[in-house]
Design a protein around this motif. Sequence first.
Motif, PDB file in Angstrom:
ATOM      1  N   GLY A 176      25.244 -43.827  37.804  1.00  0.00           N
ATOM      2  CA  GLY A 176      24.731 -43.199  36.583  1.00  0.00           C
ATOM      3  C   GLY A 176      24.650 -44.177  35.420  1.00  0.00           C
ATOM      4  N   GLY A 177      25.721 -44.956  35.231  1.00  0.00           N
ATOM      5  CA  GLY A 177      25.763 -45.890  34.109  1.00  0.00           C
ATOM      6  C   GLY A 177      24.698 -46.968  34.200  1.00  0.00           C
ATOM      7  N   LEU A 178      24.628 -47.632  35.330  1.00  0.00           N
ATOM      8  CA  LEU A 178      23.621 -48.682  35.481  1.00  0.00           C
ATOM      9  C   LEU A 178      22.211 -48.106  35.516  1.00  0.00           C
ATOM     10  CD1 LEU A 178      25.289 -51.166  37.987  1.00  0.00           C
ATOM     11  CD2 LEU A 178      24.823 -51.499  35.564  1.00  0.00           C
ATOM     12  N   GLY A 179      22.065 -46.926  36.102  1.00  0.00           N
ATOM     13  CA  GLY A 179      20.749 -46.287  36.121  1.00  0.00           C
ATOM     14  C   GLY A 179      20.233 -46.005  34.718  1.00  0.00           C
ATOM     15  N   ILE A 180      21.120 -45.504  33.864  1.00  0.00           N
ATOM     16  CA  ILE A 180      20.725 -45.220  32.480  1.00  0.00           C
ATOM     17  C   ILE A 180      20.362 -46.495  31.740  1.00  0.00           C
ATOM     18  CG2 ILE A 180      21.627 -44.467  30.234  1.00  0.00           C
ATOM     19  CD1 ILE A 180      23.234 -42.343  31.803  1.00  0.00           C
ATOM     20  N   VAL A 181      21.199 -47.515  31.858  1.00  0.00           N
ATOM     21  CA  VAL A 181      20.956 -48.772  31.145  1.00  0.00           C
ATOM     22  C   VAL A 181      19.663 -49.426  31.618  1.00  0.00           C
ATOM     23  CG1 VAL A 181      21.817 -51.124  30.812  1.00  0.00           C
ATOM     24  CG2 VAL A 181      23.377 -49.189  30.601  1.00  0.00           C
ATOM     25  N   LEU A 182      19.469 -49.503  32.923  1.00  0.00           N
ATOM     26  CA  LEU A 182      18.259 -50.146  33.442  1.00  0.00           C
ATOM     27  C   LEU A 182      16.999 -49.335  33.143  1.00  0.00           C
ATOM     28  CD1 LEU A 182      19.638 -51.449  36.849  1.00  0.00           C
ATOM     29  CD2 LEU A 182      19.104 -52.784  34.804  1.00  0.00           C
ATOM     30  N   THR A 183      17.075 -48.031  33.246  1.00  0.00           N
ATOM     31  CA  THR A 183      15.917 -47.191  32.925  1.00  0.00           C
ATOM     32  C   THR A 183      15.555 -47.315  31.446  1.00  0.00           C
ATOM     33  OG1 THR A 183      16.455 -45.647  34.695  1.00  0.00           O
ATOM     34  CG2 THR A 183      14.991 -44.842  32.972  1.00  0.00           C
ATOM     35  N   ALA A 184      16.552 -47.318  30.573  1.00  0.00           N
ATOM     36  CA  ALA A 184      16.289 -47.486  29.136  1.00  0.00           C
ATOM     37  C   ALA A 184      15.695 -48.851  28.849  1.00  0.00           C
ATOM     38  CB  ALA A 184      17.575 -47.285  28.350  1.00  0.00           C
ATOM     39  N   THR A 185      16.199 -49.880  29.512  1.00  0.00           N
ATOM     40  CA  THR A 185      15.661 -51.234  29.319  1.00  0.00           C
ATOM     41  C   THR A 185      14.209 -51.319  29.745  1.00  0.00           C
ATOM     42  OG1 THR A 185      17.868 -52.167  29.658  1.00  0.00           O
ATOM     43  CG2 THR A 185      16.002 -53.667  29.889  1.00  0.00           C
ATOM     44  N   ILE A 186      13.904 -50.785  30.916  1.00  0.00           N
ATOM     45  CA  ILE A 186      12.511 -50.793  31.390  1.00  0.00           C
ATOM     46  C   ILE A 186      11.631 -49.968  30.481  1.00  0.00           C
ATOM     47  CG2 ILE A 186      11.023 -49.962  33.257  1.00  0.00           C
ATOM     48  CD1 ILE A 186      13.144 -50.987  35.199  1.00  0.00           C
ATOM     49  N   SER A 187      12.153 -48.850  29.996  1.00  0.00           N
ATOM     50  CA  SER A 187      11.389 -48.000  29.096  1.00  0.00           C
ATOM     51  C   SER A 187      11.013 -48.744  27.819  1.00  0.00           C
ATOM     52  CB  SER A 187      12.213 -46.747  28.755  1.00  0.00           C
ATOM     53  OG  SER A 187      11.527 -45.954  27.839  1.00  0.00           O
ATOM     54  N   VAL A 188      11.948 -49.488  27.272  1.00  0.00           N
ATOM     55  CA  VAL A 188      11.681 -50.239  26.043  1.00  0.00           C
ATOM     56  C   VAL A 188      10.694 -51.373  26.326  1.00  0.00           C
ATOM     57  CG1 VAL A 188      12.728 -51.843  24.366  1.00  0.00           C
ATOM     58  CG2 VAL A 188      13.862 -49.685  24.918  1.00  0.00           C
ATOM     59  N   LEU A 189      10.890 -52.090  27.419  1.00  0.00           N
ATOM     60  CA  LEU A 189      10.038 -53.244  27.704  1.00  0.00           C
ATOM     61  C   LEU A 189       8.632 -52.858  28.153  1.00  0.00           C
ATOM     62  CD1 LEU A 189      12.607 -55.512  29.595  1.00  0.00           C
ATOM     63  CD2 LEU A 189      11.825 -55.715  27.224  1.00  0.00           C
ATOM     64  N   VAL A 190       8.518 -51.823  28.983  1.00  0.00           N
ATOM     65  CA  VAL A 190       7.224 -51.466  29.545  1.00  0.00           C
ATOM     66  C   VAL A 190       6.476 -50.462  28.692  1.00  0.00           C
ATOM     67  CG1 VAL A 190       6.076 -50.426  31.542  1.00  0.00           C
ATOM     68  CG2 VAL A 190       7.972 -52.009  31.881  1.00  0.00           C
ATOM     69  N   PHE A 191       7.170 -49.395  28.277  1.00  0.00           N
ATOM     70  CA  PHE A 191       6.505 -48.307  27.568  1.00  0.00           C
ATOM     71  C   PHE A 191       6.611 -48.407  26.057  1.00  0.00           C
ATOM     72  CE2 PHE A 191       7.803 -46.411  31.708  1.00  0.00           C
ATOM     73  CZ  PHE A 191       6.520 -46.293  32.235  1.00  0.00           C
ATOM     74  N   LYS A 192       7.375 -49.352  25.591  1.00  0.00           N
ATOM     75  CA  LYS A 192       7.587 -49.612  24.156  1.00  0.00           C
ATOM     76  C   LYS A 192       8.017 -48.354  23.428  1.00  0.00           C
ATOM     77  CE  LYS A 192       5.072 -53.790  24.174  1.00  0.00           C
ATOM     78  NZ  LYS A 192       5.701 -54.352  25.247  1.00  0.00           N
TER      79      LYS A 192
END
Length: 79
Positions: free
Chosen positions: A63-79
Amino acid sequence: MKYLYLALAIIFEVVGSSFIKASDGFSKWLPTTIVAIAYMICFYFLAQALRYIPLGVAYAIWGGLGIVLTATISVLVFK
């Protein structure tokens, strides 16, 4: 091997979560298919990891890594 299973579960969970936005409310078939397949693979590997890792530990890492990585990708890809 147990942490490899957990890592694969996390990777596929992040892929599935990232494609939810692209699926446009599950109205586009290709991203929707990717979401479904990614989550099926994710839960398979999570189940394999749970054979060796206690539930609380595995779920906290997943859960923890999933949230962090999903948020990171969201910021980088979807701005």
